[in-house]
Design a protein around this motif. Structure first.
Motif, mmCIF file in Angstrom:
data_model
loop_
_atom_site.group_PDB
_atom_site.id
_atom_site.type_symbol
_atom_site.label_atom_id
_atom_site.label_comp_id
_atom_site.label_asym_id
_atom_site.label_seq_id
_atom_site.Cartn_x
_atom_site.Cartn_y
_atom_site.Cartn_z
ATOM 1 N N MET A 168 0.705 -1.138 0.209
ATOM 2 C CA MET A 168 -0.276 -0.210 -0.040
ATOM 3 C C MET A 168 0.526 1.490 0.196
ATOM 4 S SD MET A 168 -3.028 1.559 2.467
ATOM 5 C CE MET A 168 -2.218 1.677 4.600
ATOM 6 N N LYS A 169 1.936 1.156 0.529
ATOM 7 C CA LYS A 169 2.672 2.527 0.532
ATOM 8 C C LYS A 169 3.103 2.429 -0.627
ATOM 9 C CE LYS A 169 6.262 5.623 2.699
ATOM 10 N NZ LYS A 169 6.257 6.699 3.870
ATOM 11 N N ARG A 170 3.255 1.768 -1.099
ATOM 12 C CA ARG A 170 4.035 2.622 -3.391
ATOM 13 C C ARG A 170 3.055 3.075 -3.982
ATOM 14 N NH1 ARG A 170 6.765 -2.222 -5.640
ATOM 15 N NH2 ARG A 170 8.261 -1.945 -4.718
ATOM 16 N N PHE A 171 1.431 2.301 -2.803
ATOM 17 C CA PHE A 171 0.267 2.716 -3.466
ATOM 18 C C PHE A 171 0.557 4.222 -3.843
ATOM 19 C CE2 PHE A 171 -4.122 3.992 -4.478
ATOM 20 C CZ PHE A 171 -4.495 4.036 -5.215
ATOM 21 N N LEU A 172 0.937 4.534 -1.853
ATOM 22 C CA LEU A 172 0.277 5.858 -1.977
ATOM 23 C C LEU A 172 1.350 6.969 -1.969
ATOM 24 C CD1 LEU A 172 -0.706 4.807 1.682
ATOM 25 C CD2 LEU A 172 -2.287 5.942 0.712
ATOM 26 N N VAL A 173 2.675 6.485 -2.591
ATOM 27 C CA VAL A 173 3.780 7.553 -2.988
ATOM 28 C C VAL A 173 3.427 8.181 -4.725
ATOM 29 C CG1 VAL A 173 6.329 6.647 -3.184
ATOM 30 C CG2 VAL A 173 5.115 6.176 -1.194
ATOM 31 N N VAL A 174 3.059 6.839 -5.487
ATOM 32 C CA VAL A 174 2.479 7.036 -6.437
ATOM 33 C C VAL A 174 1.488 8.159 -6.716
ATOM 34 C CG1 VAL A 174 2.016 5.962 -8.886
ATOM 35 C CG2 VAL A 174 3.775 5.143 -7.301
ATOM 36 N N GLU A 229 2.470 10.942 2.852
ATOM 37 C CA GLU A 229 2.151 11.361 4.188
ATOM 38 C C GLU A 229 0.950 10.848 4.876
ATOM 39 O OE1 GLU A 229 0.155 15.008 1.417
ATOM 40 O OE2 GLU A 229 2.093 13.487 1.588
ATOM 41 N N TYR A 230 0.275 10.491 4.368
ATOM 42 C CA TYR A 230 -0.988 10.147 5.537
ATOM 43 C C TYR A 230 -1.585 8.706 5.348
ATOM 44 C CZ TYR A 230 -2.568 14.500 4.168
ATOM 45 O OH TYR A 230 -2.196 15.763 3.828
ATOM 46 N N THR A 231 0.166 7.569 5.432
ATOM 47 C CA THR A 231 0.372 6.472 5.557
ATOM 48 C C THR A 231 -0.495 6.192 7.007
ATOM 49 O OG1 THR A 231 1.399 5.991 3.845
ATOM 50 C CG2 THR A 231 1.875 4.361 5.382
ATOM 51 N N SER A 232 0.469 6.981 8.195
ATOM 52 C CA SER A 232 -0.249 6.530 9.221
ATOM 53 C C SER A 232 -1.201 6.902 9.883
ATOM 54 C CB SER A 232 0.936 7.767 10.415
ATOM 55 O OG SER A 232 0.689 8.711 9.826
ATOM 56 N N GLN A 233 -2.476 7.742 9.095
ATOM 57 C CA GLN A 233 -3.718 6.881 9.407
ATOM 58 C C GLN A 233 -4.448 6.465 9.244
ATOM 59 O OE1 GLN A 233 -2.275 10.503 8.590
ATOM 60 N NE2 GLN A 233 -3.719 11.830 8.551
ATOM 61 N N PHE A 234 -3.991 5.596 7.613
ATOM 62 C CA PHE A 234 -4.178 4.690 6.768
ATOM 63 C C PHE A 234 -4.102 3.231 8.322
ATOM 64 C CE2 PHE A 234 -4.698 7.176 3.250
ATOM 65 C CZ PHE A 234 -5.944 6.826 3.378
ATOM 66 N N LEU A 263 -4.370 -2.347 1.175
ATOM 67 C CA LEU A 263 -4.671 -1.843 -0.007
ATOM 68 C C LEU A 263 -6.268 -2.032 -0.422
ATOM 69 C CD1 LEU A 263 -4.138 -0.236 -2.443
ATOM 70 C CD2 LEU A 263 -3.289 -2.576 -3.742
ATOM 71 N N GLU A 264 -6.604 -3.666 -0.153
ATOM 72 C CA GLU A 264 -7.552 -4.045 -0.615
ATOM 73 C C GLU A 264 -8.877 -3.054 0.132
ATOM 74 O OE1 GLU A 264 -10.617 -7.885 0.447
ATOM 75 O OE2 GLU A 264 -8.351 -8.266 0.791
#
Length: 70
Positions: free
Chosen positions: A1-7, A12-17, A24-25
């Motif tokens: 999921m981190k890669r998806f958020l970076v792209v 910067e919102y990874t921690s909320q997720f 990712l699902e």
């Protein structure tokens, strides 16, 4: 999921997720209202919604699979 958020430009919102155990699902089934509830501002929300729409389209129509020659 981190890669998806970076792209998507919203890493910067990874921690909320992660704190809500959203992978990712799960991300693919969240709504704009869900992102608001997570405290994601409008600009990043729109980027994320666009990236998720593109991902859903790609999953629905993956195209032809071409094997590479090594």
């Amino acid at each position: 999921m981190k890669r998806f958020l970076v792209v998507a430009g919203v890493d910067e919102y990874t921690s909320q997720f992660l704190s809500q155990r959203i992978d990712l699902e799960a991300l693919l089934i969240l709504s704009d209202e869900d992102f608001k509830e997570l405290g994601i501002p409008m600009g990043p929300r729109k980027k994320l919604m666009r990236a998720l729409d593109e991902r859903r389209r790609d999953l629905a129509n993956p195209g032809d699979f071409v094997d590479s020659k090594l």
